[in-house]
Design a protein around this motif. Structure first.
Motif, short mmCIF file in Angstrom:
data_model
loop_
_atom_site.label_atom_id
_atom_site.label_comp_id
_atom_site.label_asym_id
_atom_site.label_seq_id
_atom_site.Cartn_x
_atom_site.Cartn_y
_atom_site.Cartn_z
N SER A 1 1.20 -1.18 0.60
CA SER A 1 0.28 -0.48 0.16
C SER A 1 0.73 1.38 0.27
N SER A 2 0.72 2.31 -0.92
CA SER A 2 2.02 3.61 -1.23
C SER A 2 0.65 4.21 -0.21
N LEU A 3 -0.53 4.25 0.40
CA LEU A 3 -1.14 4.94 1.33
C LEU A 3 -0.96 4.93 2.48
N ASN A 4 0.03 3.50 3.01
CA ASN A 4 -0.19 3.63 4.12
C ASN A 4 1.92 2.80 4.70
N LYS A 5 2.18 3.06 3.89
CA LYS A 5 3.16 2.35 3.56
C LYS A 5 3.51 0.42 3.51
N SER A 6 2.46 0.34 3.95
CA SER A 6 2.63 -1.42 4.01
C SER A 6 3.45 -2.16 3.38
N GLY A 7 3.81 -3.17 3.88
CA GLY A 7 4.96 -3.87 2.61
C GLY A 7 6.27 -2.55 2.22
N ARG A 8 6.40 -1.72 2.32
CA ARG A 8 7.24 -1.25 1.62
C ARG A 8 8.81 -1.50 2.08
N ASP A 9 9.18 -2.27 3.56
CA ASP A 9 10.12 -2.82 3.44
C ASP A 9 10.41 -4.24 2.76
N GLN A 10 9.18 -4.72 3.50
CA GLN A 10 9.59 -6.31 1.85
C GLN A 10 9.68 -6.80 0.23
N ALA A 11 9.01 -4.81 0.26
CA ALA A 11 9.40 -5.00 -1.46
C ALA A 11 11.27 -4.35 -2.00
N ILE A 12 11.32 -3.72 -1.10
CA ILE A 12 12.59 -2.83 -0.53
C ILE A 12 13.95 -4.03 -0.81
N SER A 13 13.86 -5.18 0.12
CA SER A 13 14.52 -6.11 0.17
C SER A 13 14.88 -7.27 -0.47
N GLN A 14 13.31 -7.14 -1.73
CA GLN A 14 13.70 -8.02 -2.59
C GLN A 14 14.70 -7.19 -4.28
N LEU A 15 14.41 -6.02 -4.04
CA LEU A 15 15.23 -5.03 -4.58
C LEU A 15 16.72 -4.77 -4.03
N ASP A 16 17.10 -5.08 -2.83
CA ASP A 16 18.61 -4.89 -2.70
C ASP A 16 19.63 -6.11 -2.64
N GLU A 17 18.28 -7.38 -2.53
CA GLU A 17 19.21 -8.42 -2.97
C GLU A 17 18.73 -9.01 -5.34
N TRP A 18 18.20 -7.98 -5.41
CA TRP A 18 18.72 -7.93 -7.56
C TRP A 18 19.42 -7.15 -7.67
N PHE A 19 19.75 -5.96 -6.96
CA PHE A 19 20.79 -4.44 -6.67
C PHE A 19 21.78 -5.13 -6.62
N ASN A 20 21.86 -6.51 -5.47
CA ASN A 20 23.48 -7.01 -4.71
C ASN A 20 23.63 -6.08 -3.85
N LEU A 21 22.93 -5.46 -2.79
CA LEU A 21 23.10 -4.56 -1.94
C LEU A 21 22.91 -5.11 -0.76
N PRO A 22 24.60 -4.93 0.24
CA PRO A 22 24.40 -5.63 1.06
C PRO A 22 23.16 -5.44 1.78
N GLU A 23 23.21 -6.36 3.14
CA GLU A 23 21.95 -6.17 3.90
C GLU A 23 22.24 -5.23 4.79
N GLN A 24 20.97 -4.84 5.29
CA GLN A 24 20.87 -2.98 6.33
C GLN A 24 21.01 -3.94 7.37
N PRO A 25 21.15 -3.11 8.82
CA PRO A 25 20.79 -3.91 9.47
C PRO A 25 19.64 -2.74 10.21
N ALA A 26 18.69 -3.69 11.27
CA ALA A 26 17.74 -2.98 11.11
C ALA A 26 18.01 -1.76 12.17
N SER A 27 16.86 -0.84 11.85
CA SER A 27 16.66 0.89 12.43
C SER A 27 16.23 0.68 13.68
N ALA A 28 17.22 1.40 14.31
CA ALA A 28 17.98 1.87 16.30
C ALA A 28 15.54 2.09 16.14
N SER A 29 14.62 2.51 15.63
CA SER A 29 14.07 3.37 15.92
C SER A 29 12.57 2.71 16.15
#
Length: 206
Positions: A178-206
């Motif tokens: 959902s673009s409205l409430n941003k649900s699913g955004r982190d999951q989508a970015i996780s898939q993009l990170d994999e395809w882009f060969n980006l390093p796994e990001q540490p969990a946010s402290a906030s």
């Protein structure tokens, strides 16, 4: 969460394959019917309002648009279909161009297909799925506008889409978004990170 998406910049458009930038680096493309919320999803993922233009007239995006993240990575916004008020000849031309792009682009490492969760797996969606399967292209599906459904109804749609993919033997991952409430955004970015060969990001402290 990688900051690379916040650095996305529009770098050009192509109406035909011979206008595409050099076939190097890593590209991830976004596709979907004209009313599936594609532009909104790109803006949500990058956290840049207006990066991908949101039109009140579906189908206004008639070109392949490129947004670079860095020197070697780019998001690609593909033309939308379905409700576009354009001549049939132009629609056929779009489809031919899109099919060739998906099948021949060497730098294309993944495809994000957006479907309105209330109207998934329409004819155009199935065409894209078959193109991706023929090209052995990794595929991730966003069932957009999930805020329009209750949690139970959304999960029901998710299961039905997964079952249909299994029946048609199409390998793809699927999620609610959902673009409205941003649900699913982190999951989508996780898939993009994999395809882009980006390093796994540490969990946010906030």
């Amino acid at each position: 969460m990688s900051e690379v998406y916040r650095r996305a910049q529009y770098t050009g458009s192509a109406a035909q394959l011979d206008q595409l930038p050099a076939d190097t680096g890593i590209e991830v493309a976004f596709a979907g019917r004209s009313n599936a919320g594609k532009s909104s999803a790109i803006n949500t993922i990058t956290q840049i309002n207006g990066l991908a233009r949101i039109s009140k007239t579906p189908g206004r995006t008639q070109m392949i648009n490129f947004f670079t993240l860095d020197e070697t990575r780019a998001l690609v916004d593909l033309p939308g279909y379905g409700f576009a008020k354009v001549p049939e000849k132009m629609k056929l031309q779009w489809q031919a161009t899109l099919g060739k792009y998906l099948e021949s682009r060497q730098s294309l490492k993944g495809l994000v297909l957006m479907m309105d969760c209330r109207h998934p797996m329409k004819e155009f969606d199935l065409q894209i799925l078959l193109w991706a399967k023929a090209a052995a292209l990794p595929l991730h599906i966003l069932l957009t506008k999930s805020d329009k459904l209750s949690r139970g109804a959304g999960n029901g749609v998710l299961q039905k889409v997964r079952q249909q993919l299994q029946r048609t033997d199409i390998p793809a991952t699927v999620q609610l978004f959902s673009s409205l409430n941003k649900s699913g955004r982190d999951q989508a970015i996780s898939q993009l990170d994999e395809w882009f060969n980006l390093p796994e990001q540490p969990a946010s402290a906030s």
